[in-house]
Design an enzyme around this catalytic site. Structure first.
Site, PDB file in Angstrom:
ATOM      1  N   HIS A 121      52.927  87.817  18.168  1.00 39.82           N
ATOM      2  CA  HIS A 121      52.981  88.357  16.806  1.00 39.82           C
ATOM      3  C   HIS A 121      54.018  89.483  16.731  1.00 39.82           C
ATOM      4  O   HIS A 121      54.174  90.243  17.691  1.00 39.82           O
ATOM      5  CB  HIS A 121      51.615  88.927  16.389  1.00 39.82           C
ATOM      6  CG  HIS A 121      50.512  87.928  16.311  1.00 39.82           C
ATOM      7  ND1 HIS A 121      50.552  86.844  15.459  1.00 39.82           N
ATOM      8  CD2 HIS A 121      49.318  87.836  16.964  1.00 39.82           C
ATOM      9  CE1 HIS A 121      49.428  86.147  15.592  1.00 39.82           C
ATOM     10  NE2 HIS A 121      48.670  86.715  16.505  1.00 39.82           N
ATOM     11  N   ALA A 156      49.069  89.291  12.792  1.00 40.24           N
ATOM     12  CA  ALA A 156      47.909  88.607  12.207  1.00 40.24           C
ATOM     13  C   ALA A 156      47.003  89.577  11.464  1.00 40.24           C
ATOM     14  O   ALA A 156      46.526  89.285  10.367  1.00 40.24           O
ATOM     15  CB  ALA A 156      47.130  87.896  13.307  1.00 40.24           C
ATOM     16  N   HIS A 191      43.697  81.341  12.703  1.00 37.57           N
ATOM     17  CA  HIS A 191      43.749  82.766  13.054  1.00 37.57           C
ATOM     18  C   HIS A 191      43.336  83.618  11.864  1.00 37.57           C
ATOM     19  O   HIS A 191      44.018  83.649  10.855  1.00 37.57           O
ATOM     20  CB  HIS A 191      45.170  83.138  13.509  1.00 37.57           C
ATOM     21  CG  HIS A 191      45.221  84.331  14.412  1.00 37.57           C
ATOM     22  ND1 HIS A 191      44.597  85.519  14.127  1.00 37.57           N
ATOM     23  CD2 HIS A 191      45.821  84.511  15.627  1.00 37.57           C
ATOM     24  CE1 HIS A 191      44.825  86.379  15.111  1.00 37.57           C
ATOM     25  NE2 HIS A 191      45.553  85.786  16.040  1.00 37.57           N
ATOM     26  N   TYR A 235      37.912  88.118  15.383  1.00 39.94           N
ATOM     27  CA  TYR A 235      38.810  87.107  15.950  1.00 39.94           C
ATOM     28  C   TYR A 235      38.024  86.078  16.770  1.00 39.94           C
ATOM     29  O   TYR A 235      38.172  84.862  16.602  1.00 39.94           O
ATOM     30  CB  TYR A 235      39.857  87.760  16.869  1.00 39.94           C
ATOM     31  CG  TYR A 235      41.038  88.417  16.181  1.00 39.94           C
ATOM     32  CD1 TYR A 235      40.972  88.844  14.861  1.00 39.94           C
ATOM     33  CD2 TYR A 235      42.237  88.628  16.873  1.00 39.94           C
ATOM     34  CE1 TYR A 235      42.063  89.462  14.260  1.00 39.94           C
ATOM     35  CE2 TYR A 235      43.332  89.239  16.269  1.00 39.94           C
ATOM     36  CZ  TYR A 235      43.236  89.662  14.967  1.00 39.94           C
ATOM     37  OH  TYR A 235      44.313  90.274  14.380  1.00 39.94           O
ATOM     38  N   HIS A 292      42.769  82.827  21.512  1.00 40.68           N
ATOM     39  CA  HIS A 292      41.822  83.625  22.306  1.00 40.68           C
ATOM     40  C   HIS A 292      40.944  82.706  23.148  1.00 40.68           C
ATOM     41  O   HIS A 292      39.719  82.841  23.190  1.00 40.68           O
ATOM     42  CB  HIS A 292      40.978  84.526  21.396  1.00 40.68           C
ATOM     43  CG  HIS A 292      41.783  85.109  20.262  1.00 40.68           C
ATOM     44  ND1 HIS A 292      41.636  84.711  18.959  1.00 40.68           N
ATOM     45  CD2 HIS A 292      42.798  86.010  20.266  1.00 40.68           C
ATOM     46  CE1 HIS A 292      42.510  85.352  18.207  1.00 40.68           C
ATOM     47  NE2 HIS A 292      43.227  86.141  18.966  1.00 40.68           N
ATOM     48  N   GLU A 335      49.264  86.586  23.183  1.00 36.82           N
ATOM     49  CA  GLU A 335      48.917  87.434  22.021  1.00 36.82           C
ATOM     50  C   GLU A 335      49.644  88.772  22.136  1.00 36.82           C
ATOM     51  O   GLU A 335      49.129  89.810  21.804  1.00 36.82           O
ATOM     52  CB  GLU A 335      47.391  87.639  22.006  1.00 36.82           C
ATOM     53  CG  GLU A 335      46.783  88.052  20.694  1.00 36.82           C
ATOM     54  CD  GLU A 335      45.279  88.308  20.876  1.00 36.82           C
ATOM     55  OE1 GLU A 335      44.774  88.114  22.003  1.00 36.82           O
ATOM     56  OE2 GLU A 335      44.637  88.690  19.897  1.00 36.82           O
ATOM     57  N   ARG A 364      46.287  96.512  24.739  1.00 37.27           N
ATOM     58  CA  ARG A 364      47.596  96.924  25.250  1.00 37.27           C
ATOM     59  C   ARG A 364      47.537  97.644  26.579  1.00 37.27           C
ATOM     60  O   ARG A 364      48.568  97.969  27.154  1.00 37.27           O
ATOM     61  CB  ARG A 364      48.288  97.831  24.227  1.00 37.27           C
ATOM     62  CG  ARG A 364      48.496  97.133  22.898  1.00 37.27           C
ATOM     63  CD  ARG A 364      49.211  98.033  21.896  1.00 37.27           C
ATOM     64  NE  ARG A 364      49.237  97.390  20.583  1.00 37.27           N
ATOM     65  CZ  ARG A 364      50.279  97.377  19.768  1.00 37.27           C
ATOM     66  NH1 ARG A 364      51.390  97.986  20.115  1.00 37.27           N
ATOM     67  NH2 ARG A 364      50.222  96.769  18.602  1.00 37.27           N
TER      68      ARG A 364
END
Lengths: 339, 339
Positions: free
Chosen positions: B8, B70, B176, B192, B221, B282, B288
């Site tokens: 994304h 998203a 999504h 999600y 996912h 993703e 992160r």
């Protein structure tokens, strides 16, 4: 000793479930509900002996923590008074099962939740069930709206009265939704699993166990999606500047073993600490068939655990020790029986 | 060749995201939205080179199927016209990224969905993005209400216009959701994953792929909770008198590898057919941080796959073959580049 922490009375005699229909019809028509029907001990015995008791014997478990049928709680139907009467009827029926089979079943209660209603009557029903009927826990529905998810997160003060009562009585709750009135969510295939995942994430976001260090919650169905995405949840906890999950959530949260295939059970035991896993089958439950890949019932979860390479002490924890620790009133009842 | 099917543009230049804020403010105040700001190629280059491109190089992937952020789709904000303008702006920006880095990124579009609105403008935007911008697929939000779940299940005729267009253009959708306005659902931790699980169960309940045998849908996912509960889903399909999942759903549904720890990836590859798994990260995405247990980023999913004992042909399927099959317009674009 083998304790199944997750059994529902899905085979209650027809007059019980018929009464629920009459109760809801009466509510819709603005009439008082009819009187609860007479159900004989023999009818209850038969409904148990041919189902749960037969399967327990075949599969080799000794005791089931037993609660009303989860999908029939349907807190979104009727109103607060309707839920109160239905919860009482369901819990009284569980008490009769326990009275007839005291060596094999011990009760966990349904709460009279209702969308938007306070938890006052739930607190009272929990008290009644624990103190008068000898129950050892409750099922708490995080979404009494039945798939509309209108209630605040479980970490919200809205829920504190029931948590306070649970701590005072020293009983845990299984976080368990009921049927779904949202066509997006299949009950046992989506709503149940989503609710497990959702509740766990709410616990990560909040600080509930700072306020209630002694609160204990069992998330069923193997913790929903959580163990499979354990890295995601560890990472999200870190991103939200929360302590590691072991300290932040897992001193208070437990998963059952209602995962219906060997690879899922393998994963559960690989990533979740052994002290947090309670044997459960959800029997007679969500998935009743035989797995063509194994020739055994999907929900015969004991087979999957028996196939694991566990040391005896760990096996004992999963089969009974953890349940006795999480449900101390069960432990006390067993000790009184010399078990 | 390694294709990441799930990237994304989470690092879009600030004027782009600022414009979205202005657009929504203008909507709330009944004013026309301001003009879309000028964004230089250098600003786009920098936002990519310092983030996605750097990580792709560090981790060793060659190409990303790239879509707008998203969580920022937020189809529940504004109305149909607001969503249409926002989708167009986001997709045009993706097209610019692809234009600047044609060897590394290929576009997938955001659709201008809006709660309760027909899919007419989504069909038009999909056409525009595929035929004019060279995109190879779309992201389809099964819950444009953002956590209220007011849309019908994906198997409902409501969705057929977009499925018909997808089949006609021979492009897949990734299922999504976007951000959640329901306080029960954390976006990346609950909404999600729940949406992935929910969509899969809807496909079991319905017969969508009888009507659309050529439709292809990617559930991100790692398929939500599905692989972990694969026995439950096989059992539920059986209980609903549906064919085995391999025939009923898995000819048309694919899972990515956005599962952020080794045991989860191990399970995914153990239970799901290799032909149904597409490499994805993703990235730069939901989680992160660096996993303290491994010292590597949670979302460096290539490491987990590299650690699997796969034969070369299977590894090639997951890293590129399956993506080229599911996204035939990507395959055509790569062939045109001699790759």
């Amino acid at each position: 000793m083998i304790i199944d922490c997750h059994g529902h009375y899905t085979t209650a005699p027809a007059p019980h479930t018929d009464w629920r229909e009459s109760q809801l019809t009466a509510f819709r028509e603005g009439r008082p509900a009819p009187g609860y029907p007479a159900i004989s001990d023999d009818d209850i015995r038969e409904s148990i002996e041919q189902n749960q008791l037969r399967l327990l014997r075949e599969r080799g478990a000794d005791m089931t923590i037993f609660s009303p049928r989860a999908s029939a709680m349907a807190h979104h139907e009727g109103d607060e008074r309707v839920s109160a009467a239905w919860a009482r009827a369901c819990n009284d029926l569980i008490a009769r099962v326990v009275g007839l089979f005291p060596d094999t079943f011990i009760g966990v209660c349904q709460l009279p939740q209702s969308p938007g209603a306070s938890l006052t009557s739930s607190v009272a029903e929990l008290q009644r069930c624990v103190l008068e009927l000898g129950f050892v826990g409750c099922n708490l529905n995080p979404d009494p709206s039945g798939g509309m998810w209108t209630a605040p997160p479980l970490t919200d003060k809205y829920w504190y009265p029931i948590f306070e009562q649970m701590v005072e009585l020293d009983v845990p709750a299984m976080v368990h939704v009921s049927s779904s009135c949202n066509p997006s969510f299949h009950a046992t295939g989506a709503h149940y699993i989503n609710a497990d995942t959702t509740a766990f994430m709410q616990f990560i976001q909040g600080d509930l166990f700072t306020d209630f260090p002694d609160l204990r919650l069992v998330i069923p169905h193997g913790g929903g999606a959580v163990p499979y995405h354990w890295g995601r949840y560890r990472g999200l906890s870190d991103m939200l500047s929360k302590p590691p999950l072991r300290e932040h959530v897992m001193k208070n949260v437990f998963f059952d073993t209602c995962v219906y295939h060997q690879p899922g059970i393998d994963l559960l035991f690989e990533v979740i600490d052994i002290d947090n896993i309670l044997f459960g089958s959800e029997m007679v439950g969500a998935v009743r068939g035989i797995d063509p890949q194994t020739g055994h019932h999907f929900d015969d979860t004991k087979r999957y655990i028996d196939a694991l390479d566990l040391v005896d002490a760990d096996r004992e924890k999963v089969y009974s020790g953890n349940a006795r620790r999480v449900y101390p009133r069960l432990d006390a009842a067993l000790r009184a029986l010399g078990r």
